[in-house]
Design a protein around this motif. Structure first.
Motif, PDB file in Angstrom:
ATOM      1  N   SER A  81       0.879  -1.157   0.000  1.00  0.00           N
ATOM      2  CA  SER A  81       0.000   0.000   0.000  1.00  0.00           C
ATOM      3  C   SER A  81       0.931   1.226   0.000  1.00  0.00           C
ATOM      4  O   SER A  81       2.093   1.095  -0.388  1.00  0.00           O
ATOM      5  CB  SER A  81      -0.931  -0.025   1.219  1.00  0.00           C
ATOM      6  N   HIS A  82       0.453   2.373   0.463  1.00  0.00           N
ATOM      7  CA  HIS A  82       1.273   3.599   0.348  1.00  0.00           C
ATOM      8  C   HIS A  82       1.698   4.149   1.698  1.00  0.00           C
ATOM      9  O   HIS A  82       0.995   3.950   2.705  1.00  0.00           O
ATOM     10  CB  HIS A  82       0.505   4.672  -0.417  1.00  0.00           C
ATOM     11  N   ILE A  83       2.837   4.862   1.696  1.00  0.00           N
ATOM     12  CA  ILE A  83       3.300   5.519   2.933  1.00  0.00           C
ATOM     13  C   ILE A  83       3.283   7.034   2.796  1.00  0.00           C
ATOM     14  O   ILE A  83       3.768   7.725   3.684  1.00  0.00           O
ATOM     15  CB  ILE A  83       4.695   5.013   3.396  1.00  0.00           C
ATOM     16  N   TYR A  92      -3.307   5.530   9.653  1.00  0.00           N
ATOM     17  CA  TYR A  92      -3.535   4.166   9.156  1.00  0.00           C
ATOM     18  C   TYR A  92      -3.749   4.059   7.651  1.00  0.00           C
ATOM     19  O   TYR A  92      -3.496   3.003   7.065  1.00  0.00           O
ATOM     20  CB  TYR A  92      -4.734   3.556   9.898  1.00  0.00           C
ATOM     21  N   ASP A  93      -4.250   5.101   7.034  1.00  0.00           N
ATOM     22  CA  ASP A  93      -4.506   5.108   5.586  1.00  0.00           C
ATOM     23  C   ASP A  93      -3.207   4.770   4.861  1.00  0.00           C
ATOM     24  O   ASP A  93      -2.239   5.532   4.922  1.00  0.00           O
ATOM     25  CB  ASP A  93      -5.033   6.505   5.211  1.00  0.00           C
ATOM     26  N   GLY A  94      -3.165   3.630   4.186  1.00  0.00           N
ATOM     27  CA  GLY A  94      -1.976   3.221   3.436  1.00  0.00           C
ATOM     28  C   GLY A  94      -0.974   2.495   4.312  1.00  0.00           C
ATOM     29  O   GLY A  94      -0.646   1.327   4.065  1.00  0.00           O
ATOM     30  N   ASN A  95      -0.526   3.162   5.373  1.00  0.00           N
ATOM     31  CA  ASN A  95       0.538   2.598   6.217  1.00  0.00           C
ATOM     32  C   ASN A  95       0.180   1.212   6.761  1.00  0.00           C
ATOM     33  O   ASN A  95       1.038   0.341   6.869  1.00  0.00           O
ATOM     34  CB  ASN A  95       0.828   3.565   7.367  1.00  0.00           C
ATOM     35  N   ASP A 126       3.447   7.599  -3.671  1.00  0.00           N
ATOM     36  CA  ASP A 126       2.521   8.652  -4.093  1.00  0.00           C
ATOM     37  C   ASP A 126       1.183   8.058  -4.489  1.00  0.00           C
ATOM     38  O   ASP A 126       0.898   7.895  -5.666  1.00  0.00           O
ATOM     39  CB  ASP A 126       3.104   9.443  -5.272  1.00  0.00           C
ATOM     40  N   GLU A 127       0.393   7.752  -3.486  1.00  0.00           N
ATOM     41  CA  GLU A 127      -0.982   7.330  -3.791  1.00  0.00           C
ATOM     42  C   GLU A 127      -1.915   8.527  -3.720  1.00  0.00           C
ATOM     43  O   GLU A 127      -2.887   8.617  -4.456  1.00  0.00           O
ATOM     44  CB  GLU A 127      -1.426   6.248  -2.787  1.00  0.00           C
ATOM     45  N   GLU A 128      -1.628   9.431  -2.796  1.00  0.00           N
ATOM     46  CA  GLU A 128      -2.604  10.482  -2.485  1.00  0.00           C
ATOM     47  C   GLU A 128      -2.642  11.608  -3.513  1.00  0.00           C
ATOM     48  O   GLU A 128      -3.668  12.267  -3.660  1.00  0.00           O
ATOM     49  CB  GLU A 128      -2.317  11.083  -1.103  1.00  0.00           C
ATOM     50  N   GLY A 129      -1.523  11.872  -4.158  1.00  0.00           N
ATOM     51  CA  GLY A 129      -1.496  13.042  -5.053  1.00  0.00           C
ATOM     52  C   GLY A 129      -1.600  14.337  -4.258  1.00  0.00           C
ATOM     53  O   GLY A 129      -2.149  15.321  -4.741  1.00  0.00           O
ATOM     54  N   GLU A 194     -11.112   0.648   5.686  1.00  0.00           N
ATOM     55  CA  GLU A 194     -12.259   0.844   4.776  1.00  0.00           C
ATOM     56  C   GLU A 194     -12.459   2.303   4.398  1.00  0.00           C
ATOM     57  O   GLU A 194     -12.854   2.621   3.289  1.00  0.00           O
ATOM     58  CB  GLU A 194     -13.545   0.298   5.422  1.00  0.00           C
ATOM     59  N   GLN A 195     -12.206   3.207   5.337  1.00  0.00           N
ATOM     60  CA  GLN A 195     -12.427   4.653   5.127  1.00  0.00           C
ATOM     61  C   GLN A 195     -13.901   4.989   4.918  1.00  0.00           C
ATOM     62  O   GLN A 195     -14.233   6.017   4.321  1.00  0.00           O
ATOM     63  CB  GLN A 195     -11.598   5.191   3.949  1.00  0.00           C
ATOM     64  N   GLY A 196     -14.778   4.099   5.343  1.00  0.00           N
ATOM     65  CA  GLY A 196     -16.210   4.301   5.236  1.00  0.00           C
ATOM     66  C   GLY A 196     -16.879   3.514   6.356  1.00  0.00           C
ATOM     67  O   GLY A 196     -16.204   2.778   7.095  1.00  0.00           O
TER      68      GLY A 196
HETATM   69 MN    MN Z   1      -5.023   5.017   1.069  1.00  0.00          MN
END
Ligand code: MN
Ligand code: GLV
Ligand code: MN
Length: 412
Positions: A81-83, A92-95, A126-129, A194-196
């Motif tokens: 995933s992304h860091i 937690y998002d990505g990490n 670079d996932e987030e842009g 999940e982010q939801g």
């Molecule tokens: Mn993410």
């Protein structure tokens, strides 16, 4: 550390450590190719090495760790995933997906277990842009889809992605060559929060993703006429920010059209930006997503048509640059089945759900089979420092991923 939650606790500890690598002292902001990204990348490299992988940075700033197959040289199952993070992010998002994958490999290595396929853990940069008007740069490069035009995109300080990559220790000229040969890869599988709110509402710690919504992003620029806020009569103004405000109302209206469609203006800037100056220029971003590509494309084109009408009526010059166009991406049914089986083995009812958020996994769609496992997050909150997960859920998610890996059968 209680033995029962050993994997979950060690992953949570590392996530807390990683969250300290930030551009800012009081929150978590770690954008692509910043010093904070470099520090996080070297911490991740050390953890990969400690887990028995050979590891290092590639030409686009991904951290790549490989756990060799037995016999060596077999095609790989890609995990990761992304860091990079958004501005003022949660930890937690990505990490999570990166640290959990390293924990799985560490567990296999501790047991001396080699598999007939290699495992590569990828920590994308670079996932987030969130720094440059480019996104999925690292994952697209691994999938052989690096677009050299992104090297010329610039951040707000005017630094180009190519310059930042060079300073980071990457190699812009070699970026296209990080692409994997299709035969070298079995699949890409990503664990992500999940982010939801769906898993929480069902009382489930994990779920299996069916597909990722497609997305378009645009950089919009409106030019009007700056002037004195006290002297220019309202009827004679060409106020770029007021034009942008009217456009945002149109985004909300068209974006609310149903069919899973969502549309967002996430950043706006008024220039010159003074209390007593009619704004002569406004810049903003537009992000449009939907499960169906046709619905998304129609909405994006309706929104842009409204922008043109509004700009014309207000005497504003409109410039539209498309910065991202990703088709909806379906997860491979055979990966979903194997993930379902791993979920069921933890005594959990397998639930399938789509992803409204974008993920590195979408960059692999059409290159290799891909799949995703979602972990519940509190209140469905993400892209927010209040993002939160529990150690119990993390332990379950890591166990599911580990079981999936150990029983992985390519294309079965
Ligand atoms: Mn993410
Ligand atoms: C990534 O987090 C996105 O969906 O914007
Ligand atoms: Mn994100």
């Amino acid at each position: 550390m209680s033995q029962g939650l050993r994997l979950g606790e060690s992953v949570m500890e590392r996530l807390a450590t990683l969250a300290r690598y930030s551009e800012t002292p009081d929150n978590l902001t770690r954008r692509y190719l910043t010093a904070a990204h470099k520090q996080a990348a070297s911490q991740v490299t050390s953890w990969m090495e400690a887990a028995g992988m050979s590891a290092g940075l590639d030409a686009v700033g991904n951290v790549v760790g490989r756990y060799e197959s037995e016999p060596p040289g077999a095609p790989a199952l890609l995990l990761g995933s992304h860091i990079d993070t958004v501005v003022d992010a949660g930890p937690y998002d990505g990490n999570l997906g990166v640290i959990a994958a390293i924990a799985c490999v560490g567990d296999l290595a501790a047991r001396g277990r080699r598999l007939p396929f290699a495992i590569e853990v990828l920590a994308f940069g670079d996932e987030e842009g969130s720094r440059f008007p480019a996104t999925l740069t690292g994952s697209s490069a691994i999938a052989g889809r690096f677009d050299p035009a992104c090297l010329d995109s610039r951040d707000e300080a005017g630094v180009s992605l190519g310059e930042a990559l060079q300073a980071f220790g990457g190699d812009p000229a070699a970026a296209p060559s990080v692409g994997r040969a299709p035969g070298a890869v079995h699949a890409y599988v990503e664990l992500h929060i999940e982010q939801g709110p769906v898993l929480e509402s069902k009382g489930l710690p994990v779920g299996v993703v069916t597909a990722i919504n497609g997305a378009n992003r645009f950089a919009i620029r409106l030019a009007g006429m700056a002037g004195h806020a006290g002297t220019v009569p309202m009827a004679l103004r060409r106020d770029a920010l007021a034009g942008a405000a009217e456009m945002m109302v149109a985004v909300e209206e068209i974006g609310g059209g149903g069919d899973g469609l969502v549309a967002t203006v996430g950043r706006i800037e008024a220039l010159p930006g003074s209390v007593n100056v009619v704004p002569g220029e406004a810049r903003f971003t537009l992000d449009v997503r939907a499960p169906e590509d046709a619905v998304r494309r129609r909405a994006a084109s309706d929104i842009l048509a409204r922008f043109h009408d509004i700009a014309e009526r207000r005497g504003l010059d409109l410039t539209v640059e498309e910065t991202h166009d990703a088709a909806a991406a379906a997860c491979a049914p055979w990966i979903m089945r194997q993930l379902d089986a791993a979920v069921a083995k933890q005594g959990i009812r397998p639930l399938r759900l789509p992803s409204g958020a974008g993920h590195d996994a979408m960059a692999f769609s059409g290159f290799c089979p891909m799949g995703m496992l979602f972990q519940r997050c509190t209140g469905g909150i993400s892209h927010n420092p209040a993002e939160s997960i529990t150690v119990e859920d993390t332990d379950i998610a890591v166990r599911v991923l580990l079981d999936f890996i150990e029983n992985f059968e390519p294309d079965a």
